[in-house]
Write an enzyme that holds these catalytic residues in place. Structure first.
Site, short mmCIF file in Angstrom:
data_model
loop_
_atom_site.label_atom_id
_atom_site.label_comp_id
_atom_site.label_asym_id
_atom_site.label_seq_id
_atom_site.Cartn_x
_atom_site.Cartn_y
_atom_site.Cartn_z
N LEU A 166 0.82 -1.22 0.00
CA LEU A 166 0.00 0.00 0.00
C LEU A 166 0.85 1.26 0.00
O LEU A 166 0.44 2.30 -0.52
CB LEU A 166 -0.93 0.01 1.22
CG LEU A 166 -1.94 -1.13 1.32
CD1 LEU A 166 -2.73 -1.04 2.62
CD2 LEU A 166 -2.89 -1.12 0.13
N THR A 182 11.60 3.86 6.62
CA THR A 182 11.77 2.94 7.75
C THR A 182 10.73 1.84 7.81
O THR A 182 10.83 0.95 8.67
CB THR A 182 11.71 3.72 9.08
OG1 THR A 182 10.44 4.38 9.17
CG2 THR A 182 12.83 4.75 9.15
N SER A 195 7.21 -0.37 5.55
CA SER A 195 6.32 -0.59 4.40
C SER A 195 4.94 -0.96 4.94
O SER A 195 4.82 -1.60 5.99
CB SER A 195 6.85 -1.72 3.51
OG SER A 195 8.12 -1.40 2.99
N LYS A 237 1.77 -2.22 9.15
CA LYS A 237 2.98 -1.42 8.91
C LYS A 237 4.16 -2.22 9.46
O LYS A 237 4.26 -2.46 10.67
CB LYS A 237 2.87 -0.07 9.60
CG LYS A 237 4.04 0.86 9.32
CD LYS A 237 3.77 2.26 9.88
CE LYS A 237 4.88 3.23 9.50
NZ LYS A 237 4.61 4.60 10.00
N ASP A 295 4.11 15.56 9.74
CA ASP A 295 4.21 15.08 8.35
C ASP A 295 2.81 15.08 7.71
O ASP A 295 2.41 14.12 7.06
CB ASP A 295 4.82 13.69 8.30
CG ASP A 295 5.30 13.33 6.87
OD1 ASP A 295 5.39 14.25 6.03
OD2 ASP A 295 5.54 12.14 6.62
#
Length: 716
Positions: free
Chosen positions: A15, A20, A22, A38, A135
């Site tokens: 996805l 750091t 995926s 994750k 972020d």
């Protein structure tokens, strides 16, 4: 396939991927429920232990519908890598939504407001728990579809998040460069040595860039060549941005920086919403920390937008649909002022129709009394004060259509097809808006004509009633006085009776002329109504949008193939020939689409010319009807008074016979040039003229009755 104790996934179901970790689509081993996992890589474990566990700790504190939920923290088998098991959002991220060709110029207004509501709610939850995200960007805002089909946006990826109070600072640098605050950009991207500390407002800058991106489909700060290729100019743009500007660009290499203080004309947001959103963007995209808003003011201003209701108003003078955002507790007077700001029609000149009925708004009442409107069923604003209709303003989509490069370049061809498809969707939206504008203008004018026709009937009824009163009253007076002409009339009374009789004749003549004018106006309005109906039928029969949609459907199939091909290292000979043929067909379809759109624009421009003529005709007719109505009302009142006076005089003249039976007739005062015998003749002539006037009035009244009974033009 990889797994933890309770979840498994294929590595092909990727996805998203970062430095750091995926993220994969996974399933619960027992229930089959889809989740997102994750998985952290080896590099992530090189970070300090405090940083490694920060994301887990932050997510465990949060629980909100606009933040992706953390279900569990597990580990993979032999590697023992940490795995975050989170809520799966099947509709992808906001970035994937904005990457769709139909959103090339930003989200539709309704969807943007949904996004704004979700982001504000999610960020408010973060601040309540003292968390700074660090972020914020479209790729970190996930979308899923609720049970009612509505979009739900959720903040995700808290790898850079940490707990931070309003007055605390941090010095570490995180984020994505296009969305970074200038101070962070300087150190993170340009690698300039500086130890400046940052506060929670860095999230506000990122939110501002994200909201601009969502509203327009583009980044607000773009150097020539793009943000990633020209980092020095990118820094200059965000650092030198003037106060109040919300975007900046460099159009050519080594060219000047150009600033904008408004959203682009291609933006799908209404001017009513833009007027409230732009000040927010200007104050959170502020370089100077002392001038930048804090979260409290940001939440207050965005909540003010989200608490407003939309009243749709179609302005006939402009031939433009407006979205007026207003609080339900505001008064109608405030609504009228808001309409004035968008239409330049002063409140005292604003008149409204809704579904064919006149609306009378009391300024002191709450705005909730206006009722529910939609874009297809708006309030129709009609005003006598207005310039020539300007219609919808837009940029020709042809300006935004790129050209294919001659050679086969799979990535470039995909980008070009995507750009052309985005411009094609913009053309479709504009074509629909142009047709809708014509429809609303014709329907609104038809309603105004219907109101004028009703005014004609009402004014005719007043004239008919006045003439009927005069004819019946005079006929009665003549009948009662027939055969009782006095032998010795009073000269003064006879003179007054003669003058009043003349006044009544004049008033009757005025009423008759007014009735004839109204009848002529009715004929003119009937012709106009028929003309409007004919044009509305033509708009209904227009198939421009269907033709554009057909081109888009065929272009989309080619675009999907280009999207698939760009992932391959190259094409074989036959595939390359097919690819070239697809480029040719795609270009032909785009050309046909633009041709249809231009035909639609020409029809729209012709309709504006007709609309302007119709508006002048309607305004002229309305002014004439007002004058005629005033004349009829005045004549009716005056005729009633004159008729009553004449009746009194005639009764006085006819009382001499009774008096003569009781006493000798008094001597008449001499009247120069008039013998008593002549006076008697005048009285008899007066009676005959009154009789004839009564007959004429009755005949005029029958004519007016026929005019009143004349059928109106059919509805459209």
């Amino acid at each position: 396939m990889q797994s933890t104790a309770n979840y498994l996934w294929y590595t092909d179901d990727l996805l998203g991927q970062g430095a750091t970790a995926s993220v994969y689509k996974a399933r619960n081993k027992k229930s089959g429920e889809l989740v997102a996992v994750k998985v952290f890589n080896t590099i992530s474990y090189l970070r300090p232990r405090e940083v490694q566990v920060r994301e887990f700790e932050v997510l465990r504190k949060l629980n909100h519908q606009n933040i992706v939920k953390l279900f569990a923290v597990e580990e993979t088998g032999p590697s023992k890598h940490k795995v975050l098991v989170m809520e799966y959002c099947a509709s992808g991220s906001l970035l994937s939504v904005l990457e769709r060709p139909e959103n090339a110029f930003g989200l539709p207004e309704a969807e943007f407001l949904v996004l704004l509501r979700c982001v504000v709610a999610g960020m408010n939850h973060l601040r309540e728990h003292g968390v700074v995200h660090r972020d914020i960007k479209p790729g970190n805002i996930m979308r899923l579809v609720g049970e009612q089909g509505q979009s739900i946006y959720k903040l995700t990826d808290f790898g850079a998040a940490r707990e931070l109070d309003e007055d605390e600072k941090f010095i570490s640098v995180y984020g994505t460069e296009e969305y970074l605050h200038p101070d962070m950009y300087e150190r993170a991207v340009l690698h300039k040595p500086q130890q400046k500390a940052f506060g929670v407002t860095v999230d506000l800058w990122s939110i501002g860039v994200t909201l601009y991106h969502a509203a327009t489909g583009s980044l607000p700060f773009v150097p020539f060549g793009g943000p990633r290729r020209n980092k020095q100019i990118m820094y200059r743009i965000i650092r030198e941005k003037p106060a109040g500007a919300i975007s900046g660009a460099q159009r050519r290499e080594n060219g000047p920086l150009e600033w904008s203080y408004s959203l682009p004309i291609t933006c799908q947001l209404s001017m009513g919403l833009q007027s409230q959103l732009v000040p927010i963007l200007a104050n959170i995209l502020e370089v100077d920390e002392a001038k930048c808003w804090g979260f409290d003011q940001f939440f207050a201003e965005t909540s003010d937008i989200l608490q407003r209701a939309v009243v749709h108003v179609f302005s006939l003078p402009q031939s433009v649909l407006h979205h007026v955002h207003i609080h339900a507790h505001n008064t109608i007077a405030i609504f009228l002022e808001a309409v004035y700001e968008q239409t330049n029609v002063a409140p005292q000149h604003q008149e409204y129709l809704f579904e064919g009925h006149l609306c009378v708004f009391e300024p002191g009442l709450p705005a909730q009394h206006i009722g529910l409107t939609t874009a297809s069923s708006p309030l129709t604003l009609f005003s006598m004060a207005g310039d020539a209709p300007r219609g919808l303003t837009f940029r020709d989509p042809a300006v935004d259509i790129p050209k294919f490069v001659p050679k086969v370049d799979l990535q470039a061809d995909y980008n070009t097809a995507k750009g052309v498809l985005g411009a094609g969707h913009q053309a479709l939206r504009l074509a629909r808006a142009l047709l809708s504008g014509q429809e609303l203008a014709l329907r609104g004018l038809h309603w105004v004509v219907a109101v004028l026709q009703a005014t004609c009937r009402q004014t005719l009824e007043v004239a008919r009633t006045a003439l009927l009163f005069l004819s019946s009253s005079l006929a009665t007076e003549w009948s009662n006085s027939a055969g009782r002409t006095p032998e010795t009339p009073e000269v003064q009374e006879l003179k007054r009776a003669t003058e009043l009789r003349s006044r009544l004749q004049n008033l009757a003549a005025v009423l008759t002329r007014c009735s004839q004018n109204i009848a002529e106006t009715q004929v003119s309005l009937s012709h106009l109504s028929s003309e409007l109906a004919k044009n509305r039928d033509q708009v209904h029969e227009d198939r421009s949008t269907q033709q554009i949609q057909s081109c888009l459907d065929k272009m989309y199939l080619i675009y999907k193939q280009f999207k698939k091909s760009r992932m391959r290292p190259g094409l074989g000979y036959n595939e390359e020939q097919i690819h070239k043929l697809d480029k040719v067909n795609f270009s032909h379809l785009a050309k046909r689409l633009l041709q249809v759109f231009q035909e639609c624009v020409q029809k729209y421009q012709a309709s504006l010319v007709m609309h302007s003529r119709w508006m002048r005709e309607v305004q002229k007719t309305r002014n004439r009807l007002r004058l005629v109505g005033w004349s009829v009302t005045t004549c009716s009142t005056e005729a009633q008074g004159a008729q009553e006076t004449l009746s009194e005089i005639l009764q006085q003249l006819l009382q001499d016979r009774t008096k003569g039976a009781e006493a000798a007739p008094p001597a008449l005062a001499p009247h120069p040039g008039t013998a008593p015998k002549d006076l008697v003749v005048h009285v008899r002539e007066l009676f005959e003229e009154v009789k004839q006037l009564a007959f004429d009035l009755q005949d005029n009244n029958r004519v007016i009755e026929r005019l009143s009974a004349a059928p109106s033009a059919p509805d459209i």
